[in-house]
Write an enzyme that holds these catalytic residues in place. Structure first.
Site: not given
Length: 584
Positions: A100, A175, A222, A323, A347, A362
């Protein structure tokens, strides 16, 4: 209808399935931004787990866009050897590789980059990166725009030279490209400000130049289609920008939403557990109806059935699993085999912990960011192990040692989860609003995983002499006990509306109060439990999780993980004793 595990083509690059690891900052690069052994180990684990495309984390095309310490670098040729090494590892594991290209813009901190940040306009911007500050960027001149265009093209060339199959342009989440798109952050009066077409010009010009000057390199654009604040990009505008990106050469459009300025808070861009599953799926579906190139969707798609259905119903072409792949690097392989996955809690510990300056980690997967530490860790085998307690620590331990051992879990309650189920009734978990279904889904999948591996469960059962007689090892994971007789009060309180009141939310938002609730008002009772057990002299006892020391879920699960995988004791299996409980 497409299947989640069917191949898919992006700009001539064929992915082995329709899953993608999106960009998520790890902070595993070194101080300068070079790939490290830890970087390679983290991404290797996800690639070996079966994901189709690995998108390496955001890397700024120029130093002025660097916004975090230990941010991966691509703005100079000196980063190429490490990037080549990383790509080679991903390809060896069967995954395609993307990186990216993302510029922090006004969110790039001077203390990190050493230069003043730049943006569309000199709009003061609140930034949190270890500490809070208000950044005032320099508005980009025509010459400065040209420098940025050239930097993006040069970074894309480096990506191709390093072997990346694809690059992704980050046009979301506040961004630089997103800053140009936002009327609040872009107050320009030239051809890069005002109308949507003008505000989109910056990002689309980068896309056009990469396609023209780095021919043959597929580009994913994106776009955050909805910023969720007044003065941000709206859904209709976001869809239009996606259509323009297709027109200007994008080989796929990745749809997300949210911004650092989002209301009620920035967490919306990485939706925590209070938001429904497939949070942004309808946005991806709308984009899919508007463009012909593949559409990538993201946002709480960690349930394999939900992800598969989204593809089968034609709402998107590729599922981005951020995640979920942090929680379980083997998500893709397990889902394809119909096996239980370790469910992400949503979370946002991974995000908030990283933004505090730490490496990615994590709650439910202690190996995240520490892959090298567990590279050669394996449990001892050939033992009969009795685990007391089916909370997150007990389930984690049982799952890790099940293979090659005879494992039994004894739980006094009528179901697994222990006090962890009550956590879903609390006002908050970590820094997000708690939601009971998330914890229930995690516990259910952990129990299912244990059972699939041959672990036997005994509910409504005490640890009797008969059950413990042949145990080589007893693992006490019975959790903590509340002091001052609060053990009976707290559960009743959590089941009342009072636990969801505004006052309770404010109370749980206090770090000091949570320290009292998790640590000071609770004590590990494992030693006392162990002392009362009717054990043979040869039986080893280990106390883990809250039973050893009252704390938070991450500490308890890490304790179980370490106890299971870092045992140095190895035994030869006894041929007279079954090693699979399921064979009984």
């Amino acid at each position: 209808m497409a299947d989640l595990f069917d191949p898919v083509d992006i700009g001539g690059v064929t992915l082995r399935n329709r899953t993608l690891l999106p960009s998520m900052t790890t902070r595993l690069a070194d101080d300068d931004g070079h790939v490290t052994d830890a970087t390679v180990a983290y991404y290797r684990a996800r690639a070996e787990g079966g994901v189709g495309l690995v998108t390496v984390e955001m890397a700024s095309p120029e130093i002025a866009g660097k916004h975090r310490f230990h941010e991966l670098g691509i703005y100079h040729d000196r980063f190429l050897p490490g990037l080549r090494r990383l790509v080679d590892v991903l390809h060896e594991a069967g995954a395609k590789a993307s990186i990216q290209l993302g510029h922090g813009g006004s969110r790039a901190r001077s203390v990190v980059s050493g230069v003043r940040p730049v943006s569309a306009s000199a709009v003061p911007t609140p930034v949190f990166e270890i500490e809070h500050e208000i950044a005032v960027p320099e508005a980009m001149t025509a010459q400065r725009l040209e420098e940025a265009f050239a930097a993006y093209v040069a970074a894309a060339r480096r990506a191709r030279e390093a072997g990346f199959d694809v690059v992704e342009l980050h046009g979301a989440h506040g961004y630089l490209i997103s800053q140009f798109l936002s009327p609040l952050e872009n107050t320009r009066t030239d051809s890069y400000g005002g109308s949507l077409e003008n505000r989109a010009r910056f990002g689309l010009e980068i896309l056009r130049r990469i396609k023209a000057e780095v021919p043959g390199l597929p580009v994913i654009f994106r776009i955050g289609v909805e910023d969720f604040f007044s003065g941000g990009l709206t859904l209709d505008e976001g869809i239009q920008v996606g259509c323009w990106a297709e027109r200007d050469g994008a080989d796929a459009v990745s749809v997300t939403a949210g911004h650092y300025r989002s209301l009620p808070d920035a967490a919306r861009m990485i939706p925590p557990m209070m938001y429904p599953e497939a949070t942004f799926l309808d946005y991806a579906a709308r984009m899919k109806r508007s463009v012909a190139v593949p559409v990538i969707g993201v946002g709480r798609l960690g349930d394999p059935e939900v992800a598969a259905r989204a593809v089968a119903e034609g709402k998107l072409d590729v599922v981005a699993l951020g995640r979920p792949l942090i929680a379980d690097p083997q998500w893709v392989a397990k889902a394809q085999a119909g096996e239980p996955v370790r469910r992400c809690l949503a979370c946002n510990h991974c995000v908030t912990h990283m933004r505090s300056g730490a490496t990615l980690s994590c709650v439910v997967n202690p190996a995240t960011g520490r892959e090298l530490e567990y590279a050669d860790a394996t449990p001892a085998t050939g033992r009969r192990i009795v685990v007391l307690g089916a909370g997150p620590a007990g389930l984690t331990y049982a799952a890790q040692v099940a293979q090659g051992n005879d494992v039994v879990v004894i739980e006094r309650a009528d179901r697994p989860g222990g006090a962890f189920r009550l956590t879903g009734l609390a006002p908050r978990f970590n820094d997000v609003v708690a939601a009971e279904p998330t914890f229930a889904a995690y516990v259910a999948e952990m129990e299912r995983d244990c059972a699939r591996k041959g672990v036997a469960f005994h509910y409504r059962t005490e640890a009797t002499t008969e059950l413990l007689r042949d145990a080589d090892l007893v693992v006490v994971a019975t959790g903590a006990r509340y002091r001052f007789g609060l053990g009976a009060v707290v559960p009743r309180l959590l089941h009342t509306r009072a636990a969801r009141s505004r006052a309770a939310h404010r109370l749980f938002a206090s770090d000091r109060m949570r320290d009292w609730l998790y640590h000071r008002l609770r004590r590990g009772a494992g030693a006392a439990v162990a002392a009362r057990l009717p054990l043979a002299a040869r039986t080893e006892v280990v106390v883990i999780g809250d039973a050893a020391r009252a704390g938070k879920a991450r500490e308890a699960i890490t304790s179980a993980y370490d106890a299971a995988l870092r045992s140095t004791t190895r035994t030869t299996p006894d041929p007279t004793r079954p090693t699979e409980v399921a064979s009984r």
